[in-house]
Design a protein around this motif. Structure first.
Motif, PDB file in Angstrom:
ATOM      1  N   GLU A  11       0.831  -1.211   0.000  1.00 25.15           N
ATOM      2  CA  GLU A  11       0.000   0.000   0.000  1.00 25.15           C
ATOM      3  C   GLU A  11       0.865   1.261   0.000  1.00 25.15           C
ATOM      4  O   GLU A  11       0.550   2.235  -0.692  1.00 25.15           O
ATOM      5  N   GLU A  12       1.943   1.278   0.761  1.00 22.75           N
ATOM      6  CA  GLU A  12       2.846   2.434   0.754  1.00 22.75           C
ATOM      7  C   GLU A  12       3.413   2.671  -0.636  1.00 22.75           C
ATOM      8  O   GLU A  12       3.535   3.818  -1.080  1.00 22.75           O
ATOM      9  N   LEU A  13       3.746   1.599  -1.350  1.00 24.34           N
ATOM     10  CA  LEU A  13       4.314   1.735  -2.693  1.00 24.34           C
ATOM     11  C   LEU A  13       3.250   2.178  -3.700  1.00 24.34           C
ATOM     12  O   LEU A  13       3.554   2.972  -4.611  1.00 24.34           O
ATOM     13  N   ARG A  14       2.035   1.731  -3.550  1.00 28.60           N
ATOM     14  CA  ARG A  14       0.946   2.227  -4.401  1.00 28.60           C
ATOM     15  C   ARG A  14       0.774   3.731  -4.211  1.00 28.60           C
ATOM     16  O   ARG A  14       0.584   4.473  -5.172  1.00 28.60           O
ATOM     17  N   ARG A  15       0.819   4.161  -2.968  1.00 25.79           N
ATOM     18  CA  ARG A  15       0.672   5.592  -2.679  1.00 25.79           C
ATOM     19  C   ARG A  15       1.864   6.387  -3.210  1.00 25.79           C
ATOM     20  O   ARG A  15       1.692   7.509  -3.695  1.00 25.79           O
ATOM     21  N   ARG A  19       1.545   9.435  -5.917  1.00 27.44           N
ATOM     22  CA  ARG A  19       2.147  10.769  -5.785  1.00 27.44           C
ATOM     23  C   ARG A  19       2.982  11.099  -7.023  1.00 27.44           C
ATOM     24  O   ARG A  19       2.954  12.226  -7.507  1.00 27.44           O
ATOM     25  N   TYR A  20       3.695  10.108  -7.536  1.00 30.68           N
ATOM     26  CA  TYR A  20       4.517  10.314  -8.728  1.00 30.68           C
ATOM     27  C   TYR A  20       3.663  10.854  -9.881  1.00 30.68           C
ATOM     28  O   TYR A  20       3.996  11.867 -10.492  1.00 30.68           O
ATOM     29  N   VAL A  21       2.543  10.203 -10.188  1.00 34.12           N
ATOM     30  CA  VAL A  21       1.729  10.667 -11.309  1.00 34.12           C
ATOM     31  C   VAL A  21       1.019  11.982 -10.988  1.00 34.12           C
ATOM     32  O   VAL A  21       0.849  12.827 -11.869  1.00 34.12           O
ATOM     33  N   ARG A  22       0.635  12.186  -9.745  1.00 33.05           N
ATOM     34  CA  ARG A  22      -0.005  13.468  -9.378  1.00 33.05           C
ATOM     35  C   ARG A  22       0.986  14.606  -9.516  1.00 33.05           C
ATOM     36  O   ARG A  22       0.670  15.670 -10.065  1.00 33.05           O
ATOM     37  N   TYR A  23       2.214  14.419  -9.029  1.00 37.94           N
ATOM     38  CA  TYR A  23       3.232  15.462  -9.166  1.00 37.94           C
ATOM     39  C   TYR A  23       3.529  15.736 -10.629  1.00 37.94           C
ATOM     40  O   TYR A  23       3.719  16.890 -11.026  1.00 37.94           O
ATOM     41  N   ALA A  24       3.556  14.699 -11.474  1.00 32.73           N
ATOM     42  CA  ALA A  24       3.781  14.905 -12.909  1.00 32.73           C
ATOM     43  C   ALA A  24       2.639  15.724 -13.508  1.00 32.73           C
ATOM     44  O   ALA A  24       2.886  16.697 -14.234  1.00 32.73           O
ATOM     45  N   ALA A  33      10.935  14.511  -8.402  1.00 33.65           N
ATOM     46  CA  ALA A  33      12.319  14.031  -8.331  1.00 33.65           C
ATOM     47  C   ALA A  33      12.687  13.588  -6.917  1.00 33.65           C
ATOM     48  O   ALA A  33      13.468  12.642  -6.746  1.00 33.65           O
ATOM     49  N   ASN A  34      12.129  14.229  -5.901  1.00 33.83           N
ATOM     50  CA  ASN A  34      12.431  13.855  -4.513  1.00 33.83           C
ATOM     51  C   ASN A  34      11.781  12.537  -4.102  1.00 33.83           C
ATOM     52  O   ASN A  34      12.086  12.021  -3.028  1.00 33.83           O
ATOM     53  N   LEU A  35      10.930  11.973  -4.940  1.00 34.49           N
ATOM     54  CA  LEU A  35      10.411  10.637  -4.682  1.00 34.49           C
ATOM     55  C   LEU A  35      11.453   9.568  -5.001  1.00 34.49           C
ATOM     56  O   LEU A  35      11.320   8.423  -4.592  1.00 34.49           O
ATOM     57  N   PHE A  36      12.507   9.966  -5.732  1.00 36.97           N
ATOM     58  CA  PHE A  36      13.589   9.060  -6.109  1.00 36.97           C
ATOM     59  C   PHE A  36      14.694   9.091  -5.060  1.00 36.97           C
ATOM     60  O   PHE A  36      14.830  10.067  -4.318  1.00 36.97           O
ATOM     61  N   THR A  37      15.500   8.045  -5.045  1.00 38.92           N
ATOM     62  CA  THR A  37      16.734   8.085  -4.257  1.00 38.92           C
ATOM     63  C   THR A  37      17.643   9.135  -4.893  1.00 38.92           C
ATOM     64  O   THR A  37      17.454   9.492  -6.067  1.00 38.92           O
ATOM     65  N   PRO A  38      18.641   9.653  -4.166  1.00 40.18           N
ATOM     66  CA  PRO A  38      19.519  10.669  -4.762  1.00 40.18           C
ATOM     67  C   PRO A  38      20.155  10.222  -6.084  1.00 40.18           C
ATOM     68  O   PRO A  38      20.344  11.036  -6.986  1.00 40.18           O
ATOM     69  N   ASP A  39      20.445   8.932  -6.217  1.00 34.29           N
ATOM     70  CA  ASP A  39      21.049   8.420  -7.452  1.00 34.29           C
ATOM     71  C   ASP A  39      20.043   7.636  -8.299  1.00 34.29           C
ATOM     72  O   ASP A  39      20.427   6.860  -9.180  1.00 34.29           O
ATOM     73  N   ASP A 133      15.882   5.339   5.961  1.00 37.16           N
ATOM     74  CA  ASP A 133      15.401   6.327   6.939  1.00 37.16           C
ATOM     75  C   ASP A 133      13.879   6.284   7.053  1.00 37.16           C
ATOM     76  O   ASP A 133      13.224   7.322   7.146  1.00 37.16           O
ATOM     77  N   ASP A 134      13.326   5.066   6.995  1.00 34.50           N
ATOM     78  CA  ASP A 134      11.898   4.825   7.166  1.00 34.50           C
ATOM     79  C   ASP A 134      11.030   5.425   6.048  1.00 34.50           C
ATOM     80  O   ASP A 134       9.844   5.652   6.241  1.00 34.50           O
ATOM     81  N   ILE A 135      11.639   5.715   4.883  1.00 33.20           N
ATOM     82  CA  ILE A 135      10.901   6.286   3.754  1.00 33.20           C
ATOM     83  C   ILE A 135      11.156   5.441   2.513  1.00 33.20           C
ATOM     84  O   ILE A 135      12.308   5.150   2.171  1.00 33.20           O
ATOM     85  N   TRP A 136      10.080   5.054   1.822  1.00 29.76           N
ATOM     86  CA  TRP A 136      10.216   4.356   0.552  1.00 29.76           C
ATOM     87  C   TRP A 136      10.487   5.365  -0.550  1.00 29.76           C
ATOM     88  O   TRP A 136       9.857   6.427  -0.603  1.00 29.76           O
ATOM     89  N   ARG A 137      11.439   5.041  -1.418  1.00 32.63           N
ATOM     90  CA  ARG A 137      11.772   5.886  -2.561  1.00 32.63           C
ATOM     91  C   ARG A 137      11.930   5.013  -3.801  1.00 32.63           C
ATOM     92  O   ARG A 137      12.149   3.813  -3.713  1.00 32.63           O
ATOM     93  N   ILE A 138      11.849   5.669  -4.934  1.00 30.25           N
ATOM     94  CA  ILE A 138      12.056   4.999  -6.209  1.00 30.25           C
ATOM     95  C   ILE A 138      13.548   4.979  -6.496  1.00 30.25           C
ATOM     96  O   ILE A 138      14.181   6.030  -6.556  1.00 30.25           O
ATOM     97  N   ALA A 139      14.111   3.793  -6.672  1.00 32.31           N
ATOM     98  CA  ALA A 139      15.525   3.679  -7.041  1.00 32.31           C
ATOM     99  C   ALA A 139      15.683   3.670  -8.558  1.00 32.31           C
ATOM    100  O   ALA A 139      16.691   4.157  -9.082  1.00 32.31           O
TER     101      ALA A 139
END
Length: 152
Positions: A11-15, A19-24, A33-39, A133-139
């Protein structure tokens, strides 16, 4: 891993992808871009499977994806069915069916990178996720295409 923990991660990953498509759609490129890992990487592919672009890191993702946006541009993204596999408490991957529509103004410049004024696309996002750091990000996201329709 307990079932409830696995379902909670899904569910966290669905959300996250919502957010990714809403921000787009709202052209919030830095937030996207901040939904991604730094690299993190984003690689959209052409229908033939060849690389259209490859973006590395948050700054490049924000700048490059943001280049499609601008005054008068309308973006619409939809995510449909998803297949999410939780590999561990800190890694997961998934495939998300998607559709997007991009409409650019009549006077928008057409280039090799953005060779259209209007586009209606269908395909899939293939994503790899990490938790730090307890946050899911897109790698990593690879966007595959089944069909792209362009208008001049």
């Amino acid at each position: 891993m307990e079932t409830i923990e696995r379902l909670s991660i899904i569910e966290e990953l669905r959300r996250l992808m919502a957010r990714y498509v809403r921000y787009a759609d709202h052209q919030r490129w830095d937030d996207l871009a901040n939904l991604f890992t730094p690299d993190g990487t984003f690689t959209p592919l052409k229908p033939a499977g060849t690389v259209w672009l490859r973006m590395n890191g948050r700054d490049e993702i924000a700048a490059t994806v943001g280049a499609v946006g601008g005054p008068g541009v309308t973006l619409v993204h939809h995510l449909f069915s998803d297949e999410i596999d939780v590999d561990s408490t800190t890694t997961a991957h998934g495939v998300f069916a998607m559709e997007d529509i991009v409409t650019r103004p009549e006077d928008a410049e057409v280039s090799e990178t953005i060779p259209f004024r209007g586009m209606h696309g269908f395909g899939h996002y293939h994503a790899r996720f990490v938790r730090a750091d307890d946050i899911w990000r897109i790698a990593e996201i690879k966007q595959t295409r089944i069909r792209l329709d362009f208008t001049d």
